[in-house]
Write an enzyme that holds these catalytic residues in place. Structure first.
Site, PDB file in Angstrom:
ATOM      1  CG  LEU A 238     -42.350 100.410 -10.401  1.00 55.38           C
ATOM      2  CD1 LEU A 238     -41.260 100.931 -11.331  1.00 55.38           C
ATOM      3  CD2 LEU A 238     -43.495  99.817 -11.221  1.00 55.38           C
TER       4      LEU A 238
ATOM      5  CB  ILE B  21     -45.628  99.210  -4.866  1.00 60.23           C
ATOM      6  CG1 ILE B  21     -46.290  98.392  -5.978  1.00 60.23           C
ATOM      7  CG2 ILE B  21     -45.780 100.705  -5.128  1.00 60.23           C
ATOM      8  CD1 ILE B  21     -45.719  98.627  -7.365  1.00 60.23           C
ATOM      9  CE  LYS B  22     -37.329 101.629  -3.425  1.00 65.17           C
ATOM     10  NZ  LYS B  22     -35.990 101.864  -4.040  1.00 65.17           N
ATOM     11  CB  ILE B  23     -45.027 103.477  -0.144  1.00 67.77           C
ATOM     12  CG1 ILE B  23     -45.974 102.975  -1.242  1.00 67.77           C
ATOM     13  CG2 ILE B  23     -45.649 104.676   0.578  1.00 67.77           C
ATOM     14  CD1 ILE B  23     -47.339 102.559  -0.732  1.00 67.77           C
TER      15      ILE B  23
ATOM     16  CG  ASN C 250     -38.694  98.432  -0.604  1.00 67.49           C
ATOM     17  OD1 ASN C 250     -38.478  99.009   0.449  1.00 67.49           O
ATOM     18  ND2 ASN C 250     -37.733  98.140  -1.464  1.00 67.49           N
TER      19      ASN C 250
END
Length: 238
Positions: A17, A48-50, A71
């Protein structure tokens, strides 16, 4: 994917996400959003996508230190990957120093096919659809070097899991004439993830084949990159 996550003792079965892309250049807001989303979801199998921007890297380190699985997304080069891996390792090292659990899962997502789309028609025929694979080969060699490093082995002794290298953008939609399993065959390698889109997954299940695994040494990749440079492509600028 919860049962997969449970069956693999928390290694696989993750869903990603992303934080808002509007925060890509705002470290503190990215970190706050990552922590809020993870807490709100209450799912252990959530990444969590950063994005791996300059401003995203300190947010990645802080999120890992806070125990949020990350991620790292939109990486395009070996240099991008190493910066993301360093941010991850710093977060884990700080957890070890603080007496916290050293295991916080993470992946570093390197995008592959977009390179070949960017140079389509600009390289000789024999070099079509080779740039992404060559850069992936260079990155995988750096990943293997990191796995063999004293820095990583020290953290592994505390129970840490290595941030896995993830291949993204692995369909051939930019070149319909290319084999649909091109980036699956070429990038198969231990300790990696390939988030191929469903049509590619189904095509590979139907008729895909695997050859030798991607080499942990960068020699062949560097030779290919040399030929691409000779063809007039400035990879650093691109």
């Amino acid at each position: 994917f919860g049962p997969i996550h449970e069956r693999t003792n928390g290694l696989d079965g993750f869903v990603s996400l992303e934080v808002s892309p509007r925060l890509a250049y705002d470290t503190q807001s990215t970190l706050a959003a990552a922590q809020q989303l993870y807490a709100q979801a209450k799912c252990p199998n959530l990444f969590i996508k950063i994005p791996g921007t300059r401003e995203g890297l300190p947010a990645i380190e802080e999120a890992i230190f806070a125990g949020v699985p990350i991620n790292v997304t939109l990486l395009f080069s070996c240099e991008h990957y190493l910066a993301a891996a360093d941010a991850y390792l710093r977060g884990i090292e700080r957890r070890v120093e603080a007496g916290l659990n050293a295991r916080v899962e993470s992946v570093a997502s390197v995008f592959v096919s977009r390179w070949d789309g960017a140079v389509a028609g600009k390289v000789p025929t024999e070099l079509h659809n080779t740039l992404g694979i060559a850069l992936a080969g260079r990155t995988y060699a750096a990943y293997c070097d990191l796995l063999a490093s004293d820095r990583w082995r020290r953290l592994a002794n505390y129970g840490a899991h290595m941030q896995r290298l993830l291949w993204a953008s692995t369909s051939t939609k930019s070149d319909p004439g290319a084999p649909d399993d091109l980036y699956v065959r070429a990038l198969a390698a231990p300790y990696t993830v390939n988030t191929m889109p469903e049509p590619t997954l189904l095509s590979f299940a139907d008729h895909g084949t695997l050859g030798p695994a991607l080499s942990p040494h960068a020699g062949a990749a560097e030779e290919l990159l040399r030929k691409i440079a000779q063809a007039g492509i400035d990879v650093d600028t691109l």
